[in-house]
Design an enzyme around this catalytic site. Structure first.
Site, PDB file in Angstrom:
ATOM      1  N   TYR A 252       0.833  -1.201   0.000  1.00 40.77           N
ATOM      2  CA  TYR A 252       0.000   0.000   0.000  1.00 40.77           C
ATOM      3  C   TYR A 252       0.866   1.249   0.000  1.00 40.77           C
ATOM      4  CZ  TYR A 252      -4.034  -2.958   0.918  1.00 40.77           C
ATOM      5  OH  TYR A 252      -5.019  -3.904   0.818  1.00 40.77           O
ATOM      6  N   CYS A 261       9.802  -0.334  14.925  1.00 38.72           N
ATOM      7  CA  CYS A 261      10.592  -1.416  14.327  1.00 38.72           C
ATOM      8  C   CYS A 261      11.218  -1.054  12.985  1.00 38.72           C
ATOM      9  CB  CYS A 261       9.726  -2.671  14.177  1.00 38.72           C
ATOM     10  SG  CYS A 261       9.275  -3.432  15.741  1.00 38.72           S
ATOM     11  N   LYS A 264      13.837   2.001  12.757  1.00 42.93           N
ATOM     12  CA  LYS A 264      15.018   1.729  13.586  1.00 42.93           C
ATOM     13  C   LYS A 264      15.818   0.554  13.041  1.00 42.93           C
ATOM     14  CE  LYS A 264      14.241  -0.369  17.531  1.00 42.93           C
ATOM     15  NZ  LYS A 264      14.954  -1.659  17.464  1.00 42.93           N
TER      16      LYS A 264
END
Length: 442
Positions: A252, A261, A264
């Protein structure tokens, strides 16, 4: 089984409560006394559907307890999870200070033959650092396991209870047997428990997130090309997503990815490779594309209203980086707010669960907040949609049009149909789809 989890952040709370739910006796330890008091009183400091009820159930059953005394839990634990934070440092590398501190505490109180499990997301080689920290403080035999988490915020409890796979990097057959026993209740559907060496398990987590981030950034680049060629990214998405070699997930286009998550971990993987004289050029492009994508809507706003946005007012729907969480870490909304305010605009925002975290980020009058999504619209020059919460997907367009000063929508999640928006009389600026409006300075 006796289990201790060090760290009561997102991963530690989910892992500890789910393991307790499977009948284990779980101690969750943290140095934050206020956090532990809140947890013992049944107050959960993060928003995650299903987690509060799960914690309450296991506290009442005596299978779960929270403490600041990690040593007490470590002394009796057969399995000890390290689930502390690994925030990015200024150089993009994962900060392992909390991991080292947890390893030191474990080493001082470890029982013989326990398995020490790294659940935190850590770079390749971290388990050896943990092993050395523990070995400096004890002579008792122990084993290491790298057990990366694959939890989606908003669905984390279900992801743990019904995993599509469990990855364990182990250093001995006894560790393999212990982890097999621990995870057996969660594998009734037959999904695999995959054992491998420890470095491979460490890298698996980073590689998985890097692949997902790459798909998102590539689709966002395709979306930019669509806008310049007259193609529609939603039609392209359906076309390529039906290819079984590609599949539909994470295709998308939108305002970029955020959270704790993907941003980083991509940066940490780039930095980890650089330390080994390897330039991950594709991942650098993924990271740069995402940084740019977060201000895409603001570029559209500038084309429509001009560079100086002084006196302009924008309604912002969505603050969390994704639905079903209050997490605003690296959220696209933060880049949008910063860029709009830099150009003199005012913002009034709404989010179903993230307005309290937002108030901790934006002090004073930096951002106003609406009691509901419609209140944000009053007198606003445009609506900016940053997070695809379910309640935003079918708004009362008559009410939206009446309350906005101008019938203009900037959609960072492609929730609406361009032709339908045109029929309703709105200017509409999605991502990678037909733009309904002049896109000139008013």
């Amino acid at each position: 089984m006796e289990v201790t989890v060090i760290g009561t952040g997102y991963v530690g709370l989910v892992a500890g409560s789910c393991l307790a739910g499977a009948g284990n006796r779980v101690t969750c330890a943290d140095v934050d006394e206020a956090r532990i008091r809140r947890l013992n009183s049944g107050e959960v400091p993060i928003y995650e559907p299903g987690l509060e009820a799960l914690i309450a159930e296991n506290l009442a059953a005596g299978r779960l307890r929270f403490t600041t005394d990690a040593a007490e839990g470590i002394r009796t634990a057969e399995v000890i999870f390290i689930a502390v934070g690994t925030p990015p440092g200024e150089d993009g590398f994962a900060d392992l200070d909390f991991v080292r501190a947890a390893a030191g505490t474990i080493g001082e109180h470890l029982r013989p033959h326990a398995v020490v499990v790294t659940k935190s997301t850590v770079p390749v080689g971290t388990n050896e650092i943990v092993r050395a920290e523990i070995a400096r403080r004890t002579d008792v035999p122990f084993h290491m396991c790298a057990n990366p988490e694959f939890l989606k915020e908003g669905d984390a409890v279900a992801d743990f209870m019904y995993p599509d796979r469990v990855v364990c990097g182990v250093d001995a057959e006894s560790a393999r047997e212990r982890m097999t026993e621990l995870y057996e209740p969660f594998r009734r559907s037959g999904n695999p428990l995959i054992f491998m060496d420890i470095p491979s398990a460490e890298l698996t987590k980073y590689a998985a997130n890097a692949m997902l981030a790459a798909r998102i950034s590539l689709m966002n680049q395709f979306a930019e090309l669509c806008e310049r060629t007259g193609a529609d990214i939603e039609r392209v998405r359906r076309g390529i997503g039906s290819d079984p070699r590609i599949g539909p997930a994470f295709l998308y286009a939108g305002a970029g990815y955020g959270g704790s998550c993907l941003p980083k971990d991509v940066q940490a993987l780039i930095r980890s490779a650089a330390e080994r004289d390897l330039d991950l050029t594709i991942l650098r492009a993924v990271n740069e594309t995402n940084d740019r994508q977060k201000t895409l809507l603001v570029r559209k706003i500038r084309r429509r209203f001009g560079e100086d946005l002084s006196g302009r007012r924008f309604a912002l729907w969505g603050l969390a980086f994704k639905p079903r969480t209050d997490d605003m870490r690296a959220a696209p909304s933060r880049a949008i707010v910063a860029a709009l305010r830099e150009r003199g605009a005012s913002i009034v925002a709404h989010d179903p669960v993230a307005m309290d975290p937002a108030r901790d980020i934006y002090l004073g009058d930096e951002v106003e907040y609406g009691a509901d999504e419609y209140e944000t619209l009053d007198g606003a020059d445009a609506l900016v949609l940053a997070t695809e919460w379910l309640q935003y997907r079918r708004p009362d367009w008559a009410a939206v049009g009446e309350r906005l000063a101008r019938r203009i929508v900037f959609d960072g999640r492609n929730l609406f149909d361009p032709e339908g928006m045109a029929e309703l009389g709105f200017e509409y600026y999605p991502v990678g789809r037909r733009q309904i409006g002049p896109e000139v300075v008013a």
